[in-house]
Scaffold this active site. Structure first.
Site, PDB file in Angstrom:
ATOM      1  N   LYS A  53       0.837  -1.210   0.000  1.00  0.00           N
ATOM      2  CA  LYS A  53       0.000   0.000   0.000  1.00  0.00           C
ATOM      3  C   LYS A  53       0.867   1.254   0.000  1.00  0.00           C
ATOM      4  O   LYS A  53       0.592   2.210  -0.731  1.00  0.00           O
ATOM      5  CB  LYS A  53      -0.939  -0.022   1.215  1.00  0.00           C
ATOM      6  CG  LYS A  53      -2.074  -1.027   1.054  1.00  0.00           C
ATOM      7  CD  LYS A  53      -2.832  -1.291   2.338  1.00  0.00           C
ATOM      8  CE  LYS A  53      -3.811  -2.453   2.116  1.00  0.00           C
ATOM      9  NZ  LYS A  53      -4.504  -2.904   3.318  1.00  0.00           N
ATOM     10  N   GLN A  97      -4.585  -1.381   9.519  1.00  0.00           N
ATOM     11  CA  GLN A  97      -4.457  -2.710   8.913  1.00  0.00           C
ATOM     12  C   GLN A  97      -5.045  -3.779   9.840  1.00  0.00           C
ATOM     13  O   GLN A  97      -4.691  -3.861  11.006  1.00  0.00           O
ATOM     14  CB  GLN A  97      -2.978  -3.005   8.623  1.00  0.00           C
ATOM     15  CG  GLN A  97      -2.748  -4.316   7.914  1.00  0.00           C
ATOM     16  CD  GLN A  97      -3.330  -4.343   6.496  1.00  0.00           C
ATOM     17  OE1 GLN A  97      -3.226  -3.383   5.746  1.00  0.00           O
ATOM     18  NE2 GLN A  97      -3.971  -5.446   6.128  1.00  0.00           N
ATOM     19  N   ASP A 120     -11.014   3.284   3.975  1.00  0.00           N
ATOM     20  CA  ASP A 120     -11.189   1.826   3.904  1.00  0.00           C
ATOM     21  C   ASP A 120     -12.685   1.477   3.949  1.00  0.00           C
ATOM     22  O   ASP A 120     -13.063   0.335   3.717  1.00  0.00           O
ATOM     23  CB  ASP A 120     -10.456   1.167   5.091  1.00  0.00           C
ATOM     24  CG  ASP A 120      -9.685  -0.064   4.672  1.00  0.00           C
ATOM     25  OD1 ASP A 120      -9.567  -0.298   3.451  1.00  0.00           O
ATOM     26  OD2 ASP A 120      -9.208  -0.796   5.557  1.00  0.00           O
TER      27      ASP A 120
END
Ligand code: NAD
Length: 284
Positions: A53, A97, A120
């Site tokens: 990422k 994450q 996200d």
């Protein structure tokens, strides 16, 4: 005739060129898009995902901050870092994450991210926007799948979509996005008694389970679009999806490979959401 390949890696490359161009224009206008990534602990898969990422951000002209915290970091410390990123106007998106170490409350931590930076798309606020079809961040994997479906050029309206898996980040939202596009949607999961009977009815089959070879050729309707979300590691260390690729390829109309399918599209949608967030900063 074997299925056409839904090449997520190629589509991702094309989309990322456009995202990078937009990011450059934003930077020229004084708003360089920025993504903060928080990694807690040393899960090897998470470390690889986070590295990918951060690299993807650099290639797309997006600034990134990587906040790496020890496995035993307290919830208060994690929340304090999120608070700082929330308050930092240069940060357009915050990604925590997953999975988190077991002592941390994932819901509480995800909810601490400001709704305007939830790139996200995992906050309750964003999930509500998916349900109501209103403005908000869509979770990256379902958004990537929708982009892949669009790339087939096939109509979705009135088609029967079967989603195998009902997670908050993939199964449920992809079903709702398909519904928004007028597909008839059925959700299947671990308690579905006859999975094959359901999947055989699918014009569009989304497999998001995490079990290698769960979907075999006899479970697929000829000509169906098959999207494989699963990521499984085989005995030889290589990755595979939930779909028995070679056999299903002989039956399906379209099929996405693993690796090189949904994975690169998920990261691409993270970049896209971050750039959209920066656009909102420039012109709210
Ligand atoms: P999850 O791991 O939270 O849940 C799995 C789902 O599968 C559950 O809803 C369960 O009901 C269902 N299930 C389990 N066994 C089943 C069976 N035998 N038959 C039917 N359904 C069954 O789901 P997730 O987080 O959506 O992850 C699913 C897979 O997708 C994993 O392999 C994950 O690594 C992968 N994934 C990939 C990406 C990507 O970008 N490519 C993104 C997210 C998740």
């Amino acid at each position: 005739m074997p299925a056409k390949i839904l090449d997520g890696a190629a589509l991702a490359r094309t989309l990322r060129q456009g995202i990078a161009a937009t990011a450059r224009q934003l930077a020229d206008a004084g708003v360089r898009p920025g993504l903060a990534v928080i990694l807690i602990g040393s899960d090897p898969a998470s470390q690889v995902y986070v590295r990918n990422k951060v690299r993807a951000c650099a290639e797309a002209h997006i600034e990134s901050w990587l906040c790496e915290l020890a496995e035993d970091t307290s919830e208060e410390v994690v929340l304090a870092h999120i608070g700082q990123f929330n308050a930092n106007p240069a940060v357009d998106g915050i990604l925590v994450q997953l999975p988190l170490p077991p002592h941390l409350d994932a819901m509480r931590i995800l909810e601490a991210v400001d709704a305007s930076k939830d790139v996200d798309g995992l906050k309750v606020h964003s999930a509500g926007a998916v349900v109501t079809g209103t403005a908000g961040f869509r979770p990256c994997t379902p958004l990537g799948i929708m982009s892949m479906l669009k790339a087939t050029g096939e109509a979705l309206a009135g088609r029967h979509a079967i989603v195998v898996g009902r997670s908050v980040s993939v199964g449920k939202p992809i079903g709702l996005l398909l519904l928004e596009h007028d597909a008839t949607v059925t959700f299947c999961h671990s308690k579905t008694p006859d999975l094959a009977a359901e999947t055989r009815r699918a014009d569009i089959l989304i497999a998001a389970v995490g079990r290698a070879n769960l979907i075999t050729a006899d479970m697929v309707k000829p000509g169906a679009i098959v999207i494989d979300v699963g990521i499984n590691r085989k005995g030889d260390g290589k990755l595979c999806g939930d779909v028995e690729f070679e056999a299903v390829r002989q039956v399906a109309g379209w099929i996405s490979p693993v690796p090189g399918g949904v994975g690169p599209m998920t990261i691409t949608m993270l970049l896209q959401n971050t750039v959209h967030s920066a656009q909102m900063r420039l012109a709210p």
